[in-house]
Design a protein around this motif. Structure first.
Motif, PDB file in Angstrom:
ATOM      1  N   ASN A  73       0.041  -2.721   2.609  1.00  0.00           N
ATOM      2  CA  ASN A  73       0.337  -4.083   2.154  1.00  0.00           C
ATOM      3  C   ASN A  73       1.824  -4.314   1.845  1.00  0.00           C
ATOM      4  N   GLN A  75       3.694  -6.558   2.673  1.00  0.00           N
ATOM      5  CA  GLN A  75       3.991  -7.978   2.440  1.00  0.00           C
ATOM      6  C   GLN A  75       3.959  -8.330   0.955  1.00  0.00           C
ATOM      7  N   LYS A  76       3.204  -7.530   0.161  1.00  0.00           N
ATOM      8  CA  LYS A  76       3.097  -7.826  -1.278  1.00  0.00           C
ATOM      9  C   LYS A  76       4.344  -7.393  -2.050  1.00  0.00           C
ATOM     10  N   GLN A  77       5.096  -6.449  -1.502  1.00  0.00           N
ATOM     11  CA  GLN A  77       6.240  -5.900  -2.232  1.00  0.00           C
ATOM     12  C   GLN A  77       7.588  -6.233  -1.601  1.00  0.00           C
ATOM     13  N   GLU A 100       0.617 -10.828  10.661  1.00  0.00           N
ATOM     14  CA  GLU A 100       1.281 -10.382   9.416  1.00  0.00           C
ATOM     15  C   GLU A 100       2.636  -9.756   9.719  1.00  0.00           C
TER      16      GLU A 100
END
Ligand code: DX5
Ligand code: ZN
Length: 229
Positions: A73, A75-77, A100
């Protein structure tokens, strides 16, 4: 003609109790990038460093920070690393859908940074096709991500050649970075196929004289580089 090969020492092999000293040494050696291996304990078993380290590095060196996100993930950080001053951010194709991946690349570019996509040794290079014309760098892993000090996986040079051919077919020329098991011997194999950026953990940061080791590997890399395109 190809651009000169750059060396990206990985600070994963540095002495963390003397990190400022080690950064100074690789700066003096002429590092093209400082490679920061971020591992989350999920995408890979190992857990290393994160945003605070990137932020502090940014304050002590002018050398571009090449942040290799071996995390699920991303994209979250992502925004945190961009805010911390990462100049180049590379994510793994294995953890993102094509949509993504495109979003992540656009987000990196919107922040004024350069975007890279990485593939593990067993990942089909086909995953690169949809984004090869968007990225600034393709990172070809030549070991299974997770640890420094592993041996180069034979045949990784052929994967570099395939990425070079794919980029040419698409009329683009992202930097091609190779990461894992690079040393005075293996660097010649991948640079002969067109690798532009070489990550060196143990071979530089673990050497008694990191600046000398960096310069030796850089010379061998440039000697091996194809002279005609
Ligand atoms: C491996 C990391 C590498 C590693 C390189 O998962 O991405 O950057 O630290 O270390 P060496 O050069 O020792 O293989
Ligand atoms: Zn790396």
């Amino acid at each position: 003609m190809f651009e000169p090969v750059k060396i990206a020492p990985s600070i994963l092999s540095a002495d963390f109790m003397n990190l400022a000293r080690d950064i100074e040494r690789i700066d003096q050696g002429g590092a093209g990038f400082i490679h920061v291996d971020v591992m989350d304990g999920h995408f890979v078993n190992n857990l290393t460093m994160g945003v605070p380290v990137v932020k502090q590095l940014k304050g002590v060196t002018e050398v571009p920070l090449d942040v290799h996100l071996m995390i699920d993930n991303p994209q979250k950080q992502l925004a945190w690393y961009l805010d911390a001053g990462a100049d180049w951010v590379t994510v793994h194709a294995e953890v993102l859908t094509e949509a993504e991946l495109r979003d992540v690349i656009n987000q990196i570019h919107a922040a004024g940074a350069k975007a890279g996509v990485s593939v593990k040794p067993s990942t089909s290079l086909e995953v690169l096709k949809p984004v090869i014309d968007m990225v600034d760098m393709v990172l070809v892993m030549s070991v299974e991500p997770g640890f420094s000090g592993q041996s180069y996986i034979e045949g990784s040079d052929e994967r570099v050649a395939e990425v070079v051919a794919m980029a040419r077919e698409h009329g683009v020329s992202p930097l091609i970075e190779v990461d894992g098991g690079m040393n005075e011997k293996t660097v010649a194999l991948v640079c002969a196929q067109g690798a532009d950026v070489i990550v060196c953990g143990n071979a530089v940061c673990g050497a008694p004289d990191p600046a000398l080791a960096l310069q030796t590997i850089e010379r061998i890399a440039n000697d091996a580089q194809p002279k005609e395109q």
